[in-house]
Design a protein around this motif. Structure first.
Motif, PDB file in Angstrom:
ATOM      1  N   LEU A 199       0.807  -1.219   0.000  1.00 21.08           N
ATOM      2  CA  LEU A 199       0.000   0.000   0.000  1.00 21.08           C
ATOM      3  C   LEU A 199       0.839   1.267   0.000  1.00 21.08           C
ATOM      4  O   LEU A 199       0.290   2.369  -0.101  1.00 21.08           O
ATOM      5  CB  LEU A 199      -0.946  -0.001   1.202  1.00 21.08           C
ATOM      6  CG  LEU A 199      -1.997  -1.122   1.208  1.00 21.08           C
ATOM      7  CD1 LEU A 199      -2.832  -1.064   2.468  1.00 21.08           C
ATOM      8  CD2 LEU A 199      -2.883  -1.038  -0.030  1.00 21.08           C
ATOM      9  N   THR A 200       2.146   1.136   0.093  1.00 21.90           N
ATOM     10  CA  THR A 200       3.015   2.312  -0.032  1.00 21.90           C
ATOM     11  C   THR A 200       3.315   2.627  -1.495  1.00 21.90           C
ATOM     12  O   THR A 200       3.922   3.644  -1.794  1.00 21.90           O
ATOM     13  CB  THR A 200       4.342   2.099   0.718  1.00 21.90           C
ATOM     14  OG1 THR A 200       5.095   1.059   0.074  1.00 21.90           O
ATOM     15  CG2 THR A 200       4.090   1.751   2.168  1.00 21.90           C
ATOM     16  N   LYS A 201       2.877   1.728  -2.391  1.00 20.82           N
ATOM     17  CA  LYS A 201       3.088   1.924  -3.824  1.00 20.82           C
ATOM     18  C   LYS A 201       1.741   2.050  -4.525  1.00 20.82           C
ATOM     19  O   LYS A 201       0.710   1.656  -3.975  1.00 20.82           O
ATOM     20  CB  LYS A 201       3.888   0.749  -4.404  1.00 20.82           C
ATOM     21  CG  LYS A 201       5.295   0.614  -3.806  1.00 20.82           C
ATOM     22  CD  LYS A 201       6.017  -0.582  -4.386  1.00 20.82           C
ATOM     23  CE  LYS A 201       7.417  -0.708  -3.792  1.00 20.82           C
ATOM     24  NZ  LYS A 201       8.145  -1.895  -4.321  1.00 20.82           N
ATOM     25  N   PRO A 202       1.695   2.622  -5.741  1.00 18.45           N
ATOM     26  CA  PRO A 202       0.414   2.850  -6.425  1.00 18.45           C
ATOM     27  C   PRO A 202      -0.388   1.560  -6.625  1.00 18.45           C
ATOM     28  O   PRO A 202       0.155   0.537  -7.037  1.00 18.45           O
ATOM     29  CB  PRO A 202       0.840   3.453  -7.765  1.00 18.45           C
ATOM     30  CG  PRO A 202       2.165   4.072  -7.494  1.00 18.45           C
ATOM     31  CD  PRO A 202       2.831   3.180  -6.499  1.00 18.45           C
ATOM     32  N   TRP A 203      -1.700   1.647  -6.325  1.00 16.27           N
ATOM     33  CA  TRP A 203      -2.587   0.508  -6.556  1.00 16.27           C
ATOM     34  C   TRP A 203      -3.968   1.018  -6.975  1.00 16.27           C
ATOM     35  O   TRP A 203      -4.385   2.111  -6.600  1.00 16.27           O
ATOM     36  CB  TRP A 203      -2.706  -0.377  -5.307  1.00 16.27           C
ATOM     37  CG  TRP A 203      -3.234   0.307  -4.080  1.00 16.27           C
ATOM     38  CD1 TRP A 203      -2.541   1.082  -3.213  1.00 16.27           C
ATOM     39  CD2 TRP A 203      -4.593   0.280  -3.592  1.00 16.27           C
ATOM     40  NE1 TRP A 203      -3.357   1.543  -2.206  1.00 16.27           N
ATOM     41  CE2 TRP A 203      -4.616   1.061  -2.411  1.00 16.27           C
ATOM     42  CE3 TRP A 203      -5.764  -0.336  -4.026  1.00 16.27           C
ATOM     43  CZ2 TRP A 203      -5.789   1.251  -1.680  1.00 16.27           C
ATOM     44  CZ3 TRP A 203      -6.927  -0.154  -3.288  1.00 16.27           C
ATOM     45  CH2 TRP A 203      -6.943   0.628  -2.130  1.00 16.27           C
ATOM     46  N   LEU A 204      -4.654   0.202  -7.770  1.00 16.11           N
ATOM     47  CA  LEU A 204      -5.974   0.534  -8.302  1.00 16.11           C
ATOM     48  C   LEU A 204      -6.905  -0.652  -8.127  1.00 16.11           C
ATOM     49  O   LEU A 204      -6.454  -1.787  -7.962  1.00 16.11           O
ATOM     50  CB  LEU A 204      -5.899   0.856  -9.797  1.00 16.11           C
ATOM     51  CG  LEU A 204      -4.866   1.846 -10.294  1.00 16.11           C
ATOM     52  CD1 LEU A 204      -4.882   1.869 -11.825  1.00 16.11           C
ATOM     53  CD2 LEU A 204      -5.145   3.227  -9.724  1.00 16.11           C
ATOM     54  N   LEU A 205      -8.205  -0.391  -8.219  1.00 16.18           N
ATOM     55  CA  LEU A 205      -9.202  -1.462  -8.216  1.00 16.18           C
ATOM     56  C   LEU A 205      -9.668  -1.741  -9.640  1.00 16.18           C
ATOM     57  O   LEU A 205      -9.864  -0.812 -10.439  1.00 16.18           O
ATOM     58  CB  LEU A 205     -10.424  -1.071  -7.377  1.00 16.18           C
ATOM     59  CG  LEU A 205     -10.220  -0.766  -5.893  1.00 16.18           C
ATOM     60  CD1 LEU A 205     -11.572  -0.443  -5.257  1.00 16.18           C
ATOM     61  CD2 LEU A 205      -9.550  -1.918  -5.174  1.00 16.18           C
ATOM     62  N   ILE A 206      -9.872  -3.015  -9.947  1.00 17.27           N
ATOM     63  CA  ILE A 206     -10.568  -3.381 -11.184  1.00 17.27           C
ATOM     64  C   ILE A 206     -11.711  -4.325 -10.815  1.00 17.27           C
ATOM     65  O   ILE A 206     -11.562  -5.202  -9.962  1.00 17.27           O
ATOM     66  CB  ILE A 206      -9.636  -4.007 -12.241  1.00 17.27           C
ATOM     67  CG1 ILE A 206      -8.982  -5.303 -11.742  1.00 17.27           C
ATOM     68  CG2 ILE A 206      -8.573  -3.008 -12.670  1.00 17.27           C
ATOM     69  CD1 ILE A 206      -8.166  -5.994 -12.822  1.00 17.27           C
ATOM     70  N   HIS A 207     -12.858  -4.105 -11.438  1.00 19.61           N
ATOM     71  CA  HIS A 207     -14.075  -4.848 -11.090  1.00 19.61           C
ATOM     72  C   HIS A 207     -14.672  -5.429 -12.374  1.00 19.61           C
ATOM     73  O   HIS A 207     -15.382  -4.739 -13.097  1.00 19.61           O
ATOM     74  CB  HIS A 207     -15.073  -3.918 -10.398  1.00 19.61           C
ATOM     75  CG  HIS A 207     -16.249  -4.641  -9.815  1.00 19.61           C
ATOM     76  ND1 HIS A 207     -16.244  -5.156  -8.533  1.00 19.61           N
ATOM     77  CD2 HIS A 207     -17.458  -4.959 -10.343  1.00 19.61           C
ATOM     78  CE1 HIS A 207     -17.411  -5.737  -8.290  1.00 19.61           C
ATOM     79  NE2 HIS A 207     -18.155  -5.635  -9.386  1.00 19.61           N
ATOM     80  N   PRO A 208     -14.423  -6.718 -12.669  1.00 22.96           N
ATOM     81  CA  PRO A 208     -14.848  -7.278 -13.953  1.00 22.96           C
ATOM     82  C   PRO A 208     -16.257  -7.860 -13.972  1.00 22.96           C
ATOM     83  O   PRO A 208     -16.824  -8.071 -15.052  1.00 22.96           O
ATOM     84  CB  PRO A 208     -13.815  -8.386 -14.188  1.00 22.96           C
ATOM     85  CG  PRO A 208     -13.466  -8.848 -12.798  1.00 22.96           C
ATOM     86  CD  PRO A 208     -13.524  -7.619 -11.926  1.00 22.96           C
ATOM     87  N   GLY A 209     -16.849  -8.164 -12.818  1.00 22.50           N
ATOM     88  CA  GLY A 209     -18.100  -8.909 -12.790  1.00 22.50           C
ATOM     89  C   GLY A 209     -19.326  -8.072 -13.111  1.00 22.50           C
ATOM     90  O   GLY A 209     -19.411  -6.896 -12.748  1.00 22.50           O
ATOM     91  N   VAL A 210     -20.286  -8.683 -13.799  1.00 24.25           N
ATOM     92  CA  VAL A 210     -21.571  -8.047 -14.102  1.00 24.25           C
ATOM     93  C   VAL A 210     -22.684  -9.077 -13.898  1.00 24.25           C
ATOM     94  O   VAL A 210     -22.436 -10.275 -13.889  1.00 24.25           O
ATOM     95  CB  VAL A 210     -21.643  -7.507 -15.550  1.00 24.25           C
ATOM     96  CG1 VAL A 210     -20.750  -6.303 -15.726  1.00 24.25           C
ATOM     97  CG2 VAL A 210     -21.271  -8.589 -16.553  1.00 24.25           C
ATOM     98  N   SER A 211     -23.916  -8.585 -13.770  1.00 25.93           N
ATOM     99  CA  SER A 211     -25.048  -9.486 -13.568  1.00 25.93           C
ATOM    100  C   SER A 211     -25.675  -9.932 -14.877  1.00 25.93           C
ATOM    101  O   SER A 211     -26.494 -10.856 -14.887  1.00 25.93           O
ATOM    102  CB  SER A 211     -26.114  -8.805 -12.698  1.00 25.93           C
ATOM    103  OG  SER A 211     -26.578  -7.616 -13.319  1.00 25.93           O
ATOM    104  N   GLU A 212     -25.318  -9.286 -15.985  1.00 23.74           N
ATOM    105  CA  GLU A 212     -25.900  -9.616 -17.284  1.00 23.74           C
ATOM    106  C   GLU A 212     -24.792  -9.840 -18.310  1.00 23.74           C
ATOM    107  O   GLU A 212     -23.852  -9.054 -18.405  1.00 23.74           O
ATOM    108  CB  GLU A 212     -26.804  -8.489 -17.788  1.00 23.74           C
ATOM    109  CG  GLU A 212     -27.993  -8.198 -16.897  1.00 23.74           C
ATOM    110  CD  GLU A 212     -28.794  -7.019 -17.415  1.00 23.74           C
ATOM    111  OE1 GLU A 212     -29.978  -7.211 -17.735  1.00 23.74           O
ATOM    112  OE2 GLU A 212     -28.234  -5.920 -17.521  1.00 23.74           O
ATOM    113  N   GLN A 213     -24.932 -10.889 -19.101  1.00 28.57           N
ATOM    114  CA  GLN A 213     -23.926 -11.220 -20.103  1.00 28.57           C
ATOM    115  C   GLN A 213     -23.701 -10.071 -21.081  1.00 28.57           C
ATOM    116  O   GLN A 213     -22.572  -9.835 -21.522  1.00 28.57           O
ATOM    117  CB  GLN A 213     -24.349 -12.477 -20.869  1.00 28.57           C
ATOM    118  CG  GLN A 213     -23.323 -12.957 -21.887  1.00 28.57           C
ATOM    119  CD  GLN A 213     -23.806 -14.150 -22.689  1.00 28.57           C
ATOM    120  OE1 GLN A 213     -24.916 -14.659 -22.462  1.00 28.57           O
ATOM    121  NE2 GLN A 213     -22.997 -14.609 -23.622  1.00 28.57           N
TER     122      GLN A 213
END
Length: 376
Positions: A189-203
């Motif tokens: 956490l002392t270095k750059p970090w981001l969130l990625i969120h791939p999931g969806v409820s619809e194809q």
């Protein structure tokens, strides 16, 4: 009736979590304008976010059969919820919808529960079923952001607020425990970090796995650690994605309950996501968003937070048969739009992180052709 006399109001938003979050400012307007007690009727899919919406005093849960929800309801439950609603002696009901929904089945709940004032948009004349009827003009005459649409609905009966921000109550005292778990996974956490969120409820809103991997590798090359988020049901997807992207990518799917997840989003410098409820959570906690936006409903972009929308077309065989949505597809979404690639995502991230106040310094060299930044 003078709505100033309505002190016990039922708000009905029987959809997903993101839909409910976007109705928050309109619910705030009702509470502030009338000094009313607000009860929310919503679905099992949205109930977990309700404790974080400060304007809501009480919650009722019922999965209506005319909205796509996680659980199918029983006929007996329909009569039970009507009885429950009736027992609370509401002065009024406000029904929040997207423009492609017919409000009349929902209005029937309030009507059969003998609520004297019912407010909703409606395309057809509902006569006495919705006795505070606002004619539906979307999407044929105009299209508004969902937040503005809901605010304009309640404005017709005199409800206003000076604060139209999305809002979630988030307790930062859970951050130390969250950060400890991230550290145990290997996130520095002392270095750059981001969130990625791939999931969806619809194809139809899925961003292809292969392109997620390419984008993740590009973001790692840009110098960012990646934290993959998701529900417990998305552990396999998140784990596969983290493994394919590489050593600086970490899966947390199913690791954090919702309250902690919201805190995680709040403490992240940026979120990259498909268009799902997560982007509205980010907007409510003021976290910038790059959204890979399947062209389904143009009302649901991030609200009042720095963001870049990277649209892509929904395959023809996955498009809705709803004629209202088909009209939008024929008029607004009538040109082919390719999937955004890793470079487009990388450039969008760099541009957002170059804004004043960003907690991460972007990598140097941002091309001029980057997408424009918007804050609705």
């Amino acid at each position: 009736m003078n709505w100033q006399g309505c002190k016990n109001i039922l708000c009905i938003r029987p959809d997903n979590m993101g839909d409910l979050i976007m109705s928050g400012p309109a619910i705030r307007a009702l509470k502030e304008s009338f000094g009313a007690r607000i009860t929310l009727l919503t679905s099992t899919m949205a109930k977990s976010i309700t404790p974080m919406i400060p304007e809501i005093d009480e919650v009722m849960i019922y999965d209506v059969p005319w909205v796509k929800t996680a659980e199918a309801g029983e006929t007996e439950a329909f009569y039970n919820i009507i009885a429950d609603i009736k027992s609370k002696d509401f002065d009024a009901a406000v029904i929040f919808t997207v423009y492609s929904q017919n409000p009349q089945p929902t209005a029937m709940l309030a009507y059969l529960a003998c609520i004297p004032n019912i407010l909703a948009y409606c395309r057809e004349n509902p006569y006495q079923l919705i006795n505070n009827w606002v004619p539906e003009k979307e999407p044929y005459d105009l299209i508004k952001h969902q937040v503005q649409r809901d605010l304009d609905l309640v404005a017709t009966i005199g409800a206003h607020t000076n604060n139209n921000d999305l809002s979630l109550n988030v307790k930062d005292n859970s951050w130390p425990a969250i950060s400890t778990r991230l550290n145990l996974l290997g996130v520095d956490l002392t270095k750059p970090w981001l969130l990625i969120h791939p999931g969806v409820s619809e194809q139809k809103r899925e961003y292809p796995f292969k392109l997620w991997v390419e984008a993740g590798k590009r973001l790692m090359d840009d110098g960012y650690q990646l934290v993959v988020t998701g529900a417990a049901s998305e552990r396999l997807l998140a784990g596969r994605l983290a493994a394919e992207i590489g050593a600086a990518c970490f899966s947390t799917a199913g690791l954090f309950p919702l309250k902690e997840f919201v805190c995680l989003v709040k403490n992240s410098a940026l979120l990259v996501s498909v268009n799902t409820g997560t982007i509205h959570i980010a907007a409510a906690v003021n976290t910038p968003v790059v959204v890979l936006y399947a062209q389904t409903n143009p009302q649901h972009t991030p609200w009042k937070v720095p963001h870049v929308v990277l649209p892509f077309a929904v395959p023809a065989h996955l498009r809705s048969r709803n004629e209202v949505i088909q009209y939008v597809n024929r008029t607004l979404y009538n040109q082919p739009v390719a999937m955004p690639d890793a470079e487009a995502i990388s450039n969008a991230v760099k541009r957002l992180l170059s804004l004043p106040g960003s907690s991460i310094q972007p990598s140097p060299g941002i091309p001029d052709e980057n997408p424009a930044i918007a804050a609705s």
